[in-house]
Design a protein around this motif. Sequence first.
Motif, PDB file in Angstrom:
ATOM      1  N   VAL A 116       0.842  -1.238  -0.058  1.00  0.00           N
ATOM      2  CA  VAL A 116      -0.025   0.161  -0.069  1.00  0.00           C
ATOM      3  C   VAL A 116       0.996   1.164   0.232  1.00  0.00           C
ATOM      4  O   VAL A 116       0.557   2.023  -0.440  1.00  0.00           O
ATOM      5  CB  VAL A 116      -1.048   0.030   1.134  1.00  0.00           C
ATOM      6  N   ASP A 178      -8.387   0.111   2.003  1.00  0.00           N
ATOM      7  CA  ASP A 178      -7.416   1.229   2.094  1.00  0.00           C
ATOM      8  C   ASP A 178      -7.786   2.395   1.213  1.00  0.00           C
ATOM      9  O   ASP A 178      -8.234   2.050   0.228  1.00  0.00           O
ATOM     10  CB  ASP A 178      -5.969   0.842   1.845  1.00  0.00           C
ATOM     11  N   HIS A 231      -3.644   8.982   3.465  1.00  0.00           N
ATOM     12  CA  HIS A 231      -3.851   7.675   3.358  1.00  0.00           C
ATOM     13  C   HIS A 231      -4.924   7.083   4.780  1.00  0.00           C
ATOM     14  O   HIS A 231      -4.419   7.802   5.894  1.00  0.00           O
ATOM     15  CB  HIS A 231      -2.852   6.555   3.438  1.00  0.00           C
TER      16      HIS A 231
END
Length: 302
Positions: A116, A178, A231
């Motif tokens: 990620v 995410d 994020h």
Amino acid sequence: MKRVSQQQQQQCIKRREAPTTTMDEDDNERQQLMPWPTKRPCSRVTQEQVQRDVDGDDCSSTVQAIRGYCRKRNMPSDVYRPVVQQDADRCSGGKFRLTDLISELHRVFAEDRVNVEYVQYLMESYRSDPAEWLKYAKFNKFRYTRNLVDAGNGKFNLMVLCWGEGDGSSIHNHPESDCIMKMLAGQLTEVRFAWPEKSAVDGDDVDEDDQQLQPMCEIGRTLLETDGVCHINDTMGLHRVENASHTDKAVSLHLYCPPFEECSTFNQQTGHKTMAKSAFWSIYGEKVSKKRAEEHVPADDN
Ligand SMILES: N[C@@H](CS(=O)O)C(=O)O
Ligand SMILES: [Fe+2]
């Protein structure tokens, strides 16, 4: 990205909450001119160019920085193609376009496991160029809109969100997903919250409907400016996003992995949770009809 004080924000935020998009204003969307940011260059380095750079021209420090970035995060630098933020005039590599970002995302998400942080790095590496995303930027005068850019291979999706002056989302989660969010134009404030506390008396078994009602706790606030990235996932908390400006619109690019169609929204005063459907206002640049909005998002190869 810069932090702003809560007081500063509270003075100027007029929120119109819109956790979900309903499709009942087909004829009312606005397509007004945006205060587009000035274009900033960015280049993608090819293997040949990496070699040239390592051999000693101006860009070698950037290449070293990328290698260091990959090494620090245990990312093999031969697998992850370097994307550098440098002046295309100085190094003659091509520009890293939105289409390049999407291709690289498909390549990365073809694997079973995805880093990620690398996805975030890719989102940071893309420099907003309105000419590349304008066709997705479809506004509605009542609420923020979600405009699908790419449905990925089912493992992620990428969308442009358009925020009118004063628009904002409700406090929400990103179920099992995410969310990497990048500013394309204007500014947005991301306000983070802790999950509501469950009743201390009843312990973990308490039914969510019976949980103690108390104001939610704000844990952070970030002003995202053009090309800024943040994020979040459910382990990091909840958030809401606001365009505090009364004069400027804002546009952001959101990547969700995996995609989700529903999320929970939360009442800031009580922590009470409600399910909400997440709909698209347009898909691949085409406005969604009210009927189609209720159907599922088409597969990538449609
Ligand atoms: N996660 C929200 C946008 S934002 O407020 O983060 C959505 O997908 O609609
Ligand atoms: Fe969100």
